[in-house]
Design a protein around this motif. Sequence first.
Motif, mmCIF file in Angstrom:
data_model
loop_
_atom_site.group_PDB
_atom_site.id
_atom_site.type_symbol
_atom_site.label_atom_id
_atom_site.label_comp_id
_atom_site.label_asym_id
_atom_site.label_seq_id
_atom_site.Cartn_x
_atom_site.Cartn_y
_atom_site.Cartn_z
ATOM 1 N N MET A 1 0.911 -1.396 -0.136
ATOM 2 C CA MET A 1 0.307 -0.472 -0.203
ATOM 3 C C MET A 1 0.914 0.905 -0.363
ATOM 4 O O MET A 1 0.749 1.771 -0.632
ATOM 5 N N ASP A 2 1.446 1.203 0.621
ATOM 6 C CA ASP A 2 3.139 2.329 1.005
ATOM 7 C C ASP A 2 3.715 3.128 -0.520
ATOM 8 O O ASP A 2 3.480 3.600 -0.892
ATOM 9 N N GLU A 3 3.812 1.036 -1.016
ATOM 10 C CA GLU A 3 4.508 1.802 -2.647
ATOM 11 C C GLU A 3 3.307 2.965 -3.390
ATOM 12 O O GLU A 3 3.573 3.129 -4.134
ATOM 13 N N GLN A 4 2.886 1.696 -3.244
ATOM 14 C CA GLN A 4 1.079 2.912 -4.178
ATOM 15 C C GLN A 4 1.048 4.207 -3.959
ATOM 16 O O GLN A 4 0.527 5.082 -4.908
ATOM 17 N N ALA A 5 1.483 4.169 -2.569
ATOM 18 C CA ALA A 5 1.060 5.594 -2.282
ATOM 19 C C ALA A 5 1.907 6.984 -2.992
ATOM 20 O O ALA A 5 1.754 8.300 -3.196
ATOM 21 N N LYS A 6 3.497 6.641 -3.507
ATOM 22 C CA LYS A 6 4.029 7.420 -4.335
ATOM 23 C C LYS A 6 4.649 6.892 -5.641
ATOM 24 O O LYS A 6 5.435 7.624 -6.170
ATOM 25 N N ARG A 7 3.805 5.956 -6.119
ATOM 26 C CA ARG A 7 4.161 6.010 -7.297
ATOM 27 C C ARG A 7 3.106 6.904 -8.243
ATOM 28 O O ARG A 7 2.238 8.037 -7.865
ATOM 29 N N THR A 8 3.441 7.009 -9.807
ATOM 30 C CA THR A 8 3.447 8.523 -10.543
ATOM 31 C C THR A 8 2.445 7.880 -11.403
ATOM 32 O O THR A 8 3.598 6.588 -12.321
ATOM 33 N N PRO A 9 1.930 8.287 -12.542
ATOM 34 C CA PRO A 9 1.818 7.505 -14.274
ATOM 35 C C PRO A 9 3.289 7.968 -14.410
ATOM 36 O O PRO A 9 3.399 7.212 -16.038
ATOM 37 N N SER A 10 4.405 8.568 -14.868
ATOM 38 C CA SER A 10 5.372 8.362 -14.905
ATOM 39 C C SER A 10 6.696 6.851 -14.968
ATOM 40 O O SER A 10 7.411 7.293 -15.262
ATOM 41 N N ASP A 11 6.031 6.820 -13.756
ATOM 42 C CA ASP A 11 7.437 4.962 -12.695
ATOM 43 C C ASP A 11 6.825 4.349 -14.229
ATOM 44 O O ASP A 11 5.629 4.281 -15.287
ATOM 45 N N SER A 12 8.193 3.388 -14.005
ATOM 46 C CA SER A 12 7.668 2.437 -14.553
ATOM 47 C C SER A 12 7.051 1.390 -14.281
ATOM 48 O O SER A 12 6.951 -0.207 -14.586
ATOM 49 N N VAL A 13 6.911 0.836 -12.934
ATOM 50 C CA VAL A 13 5.824 -0.065 -12.666
ATOM 51 C C VAL A 13 4.586 0.028 -13.846
ATOM 52 O O VAL A 13 3.724 0.571 -13.621
ATOM 53 N N ALA A 14 4.275 -1.682 -13.697
ATOM 54 C CA ALA A 14 2.897 -1.846 -14.551
ATOM 55 C C ALA A 14 1.761 -2.168 -13.451
ATOM 56 O O ALA A 14 1.974 -2.384 -12.247
ATOM 57 N N GLU A 15 1.088 -1.136 -13.704
ATOM 58 C CA GLU A 15 -0.479 -1.375 -13.046
ATOM 59 C C GLU A 15 -1.502 -2.446 -14.217
ATOM 60 O O GLU A 15 -2.626 -2.272 -13.103
ATOM 61 N N VAL A 16 -0.722 -2.459 -14.531
ATOM 62 C CA VAL A 16 -2.696 -3.598 -16.063
ATOM 63 C C VAL A 16 -1.025 -4.587 -15.999
ATOM 64 O O VAL A 16 0.089 -5.199 -16.954
ATOM 65 N N VAL A 17 -1.584 -5.931 -16.190
ATOM 66 C CA VAL A 17 -1.379 -7.052 -16.019
ATOM 67 C C VAL A 17 -2.640 -7.593 -17.745
ATOM 68 O O VAL A 17 -3.361 -7.897 -17.764
ATOM 69 N N SER A 18 -1.645 -9.099 -18.122
ATOM 70 C CA SER A 18 -2.163 -9.424 -19.154
ATOM 71 C C SER A 18 -3.203 -10.630 -18.642
ATOM 72 O O SER A 18 -3.117 -11.433 -18.070
ATOM 73 N N ALA A 19 -4.865 -10.886 -19.628
ATOM 74 C CA ALA A 19 -5.305 -11.877 -18.947
ATOM 75 C C ALA A 19 -4.541 -13.328 -19.458
ATOM 76 O O ALA A 19 -5.041 -13.964 -18.228
ATOM 77 N N ALA A 20 -3.524 -13.052 -20.263
ATOM 78 C CA ALA A 20 -3.609 -14.430 -20.493
ATOM 79 C C ALA A 20 -2.327 -14.942 -19.492
ATOM 80 O O ALA A 20 -2.023 -16.180 -19.369
ATOM 81 N N ASP A 21 -1.498 -14.255 -18.774
ATOM 82 C CA ASP A 21 -1.647 -14.225 -17.841
ATOM 83 C C ASP A 21 -1.529 -14.783 -16.053
ATOM 84 O O ASP A 21 -0.896 -14.738 -14.890
ATOM 85 N N VAL A 22 -3.068 -14.512 -16.461
ATOM 86 C CA VAL A 22 -3.578 -14.492 -15.577
ATOM 87 C C VAL A 22 -4.527 -15.823 -14.600
ATOM 88 O O VAL A 22 -5.540 -16.289 -15.880
ATOM 89 N N ASP A 23 -4.695 -16.566 -13.502
ATOM 90 C CA ASP A 23 -5.909 -17.321 -13.589
ATOM 91 C C ASP A 23 -6.582 -16.971 -12.660
ATOM 92 O O ASP A 23 -6.530 -16.640 -11.809
ATOM 93 N N TRP A 24 -8.089 -16.666 -12.829
ATOM 94 C CA TRP A 24 -8.881 -16.340 -12.481
ATOM 95 C C TRP A 24 -9.276 -17.444 -11.092
ATOM 96 O O TRP A 24 -9.700 -18.137 -11.749
ATOM 97 N N ASP A 25 -9.615 -16.716 -10.436
ATOM 98 C CA ASP A 25 -10.206 -16.958 -8.962
ATOM 99 C C ASP A 25 -12.057 -17.142 -8.931
ATOM 100 O O ASP A 25 -12.166 -18.213 -8.337
ATOM 101 N N ILE A 26 -12.140 -16.195 -9.173
ATOM 102 C CA ILE A 26 -13.599 -15.880 -8.923
ATOM 103 C C ILE A 26 -13.947 -14.674 -10.473
ATOM 104 O O ILE A 26 -13.387 -14.557 -10.956
ATOM 105 N N ASP A 27 -15.645 -14.498 -10.881
ATOM 106 C CA ASP A 27 -15.800 -13.631 -11.428
ATOM 107 C C ASP A 27 -17.452 -13.086 -10.680
ATOM 108 O O ASP A 27 -18.029 -13.169 -9.799
ATOM 109 N N THR A 28 -17.958 -11.923 -11.399
ATOM 110 C CA THR A 28 -18.587 -11.139 -11.379
ATOM 111 C C THR A 28 -19.387 -10.131 -12.710
ATOM 112 O O THR A 28 -18.589 -10.242 -13.065
ATOM 113 N N ASP A 29 -20.000 -9.946 -12.406
ATOM 114 C CA ASP A 29 -20.921 -8.811 -13.660
ATOM 115 C C ASP A 29 -19.989 -7.375 -13.813
ATOM 116 O O ASP A 29 -19.056 -7.485 -14.783
#
Length: 477
Positions: free
Chosen positions: A1-29
Amino acid sequence: MDEQAKRTPSDSVAEVVSAADVDWDIDTDVLVAGGGGTGLVAALAASENTDIRVTVLEKAPHCGGNTSLSTGMIPAAGTHLQRDAGIEETPADMARDILEKNGYQADEDRVRYLCEESANLIHWLVDDWDITLHLVDDFKYPKHSEYRMHAPDGRNGENLVAELVERIETTPNIELLTNAPVTKLVAEDGAVRGVVAGLTRDEAIEAKKVILGTDGFAGNREMVTEYCEEDIERALYFGSDGNTGDGVRFGAELGGELACMDAYQGHATVASQTGMLSTYAVTMNGGILVNEDGERFGDESSGYSEFAIDVLKQPGGQAVQLFDERIFQKLQGEFDDFDEAVEHGTYHSADSVEALADRLGSDGERAAETVAAYNEAAAAGEPDEVGRVDGSHPLEAPFYGTKVTGSLFHTQGGLVVDEHARVLRTDGSVVANLYAGGGTACGISGHGAGGYLSGNGLTTALGYGRLAGIHARESLE
């Protein structure tokens, strides 16, 4: 949480991951990120199709965000509550006030559309969801030309949030989880497919629609420094701890356009001694501010957002708010914030301005002269020494006051959205399945602090929340 509080849009930290790299645990609409005003209203709107499953994830232990810290007053034009009070106004009147305040720097189409939808928002909340709101017709905030504020009991956002949460908890097709931060978006070919969330362990949640209601970035000092003016960097932060710009960064990484990122809402009267808000209704009912020399330093009725900077520019970043018994008695029982400030010993009183000002660290003799000049102008119905023209009551003993400082409440810049609150890219295309509202979306205050008109925050929070929920629901029917 502390790391998120210091990130900016210009950082190189990925905020989006590919669906191909995810195993879904649950779903919703419909997945709603954030349990503030935007998220709670969006969830209720989406849930009106009972076949749709709605999940609300709030990263804090309790819902509310900045909405719970506000007065909960929602501006709207053309409501039946206004008509019942004999007030006839159009959405165009409200839009004009907003645009004149920000110098027509905001997106005029979005402003006018939100104003056109404002009465529908109030009627939907009151008539469809039995939310308690009443018309405030005893004072106007700066630059509002009509009585259009619709307030919860106590004029307290906590009461509004409590009712919204109660409706959420009694709606069978909505699941509300707290201590459940959304940490990443999941996307495929530029379209949002869900989120990754969790406080202690990551959980991938597949969703057909995602609504970002995570508010702005006023609690992220790095983002404030990057986008906002220098003076507000050192202001007391008075917003929700969760406002760290998460949703803004999520959308930006998917190509969402950012606009008006320098815009924010400040507040000129947070009590230095107790750290509690001294409602600006004190000032708008005739109170004034003086510096340590006992002198006024601007027209307090210009607006509490931009006046925060004027306070911060005074010696020590402090000022003294002065008012009288008439104002004290008028506000008691009307504003929960005021009553709580009184209970915590925020205000001092004296039979003379000189004695009170001296006690609060201002030049008492000069402050007495300043009040005398203000009273003379008020009695004559003329502009006073700073050009203020709304003073109609001279200040009379006994006097009340407190030392105040300027503060930062929330940011007003963010992701550009369309009339359905869908996130837009710089080329005007829609980021599929992604919505944003409140502080996560670009607001309607133009640039800087001066464009903020009281109520702009809840206009975009609840207004876009409802529009996002409706569109998400209808697109799944």
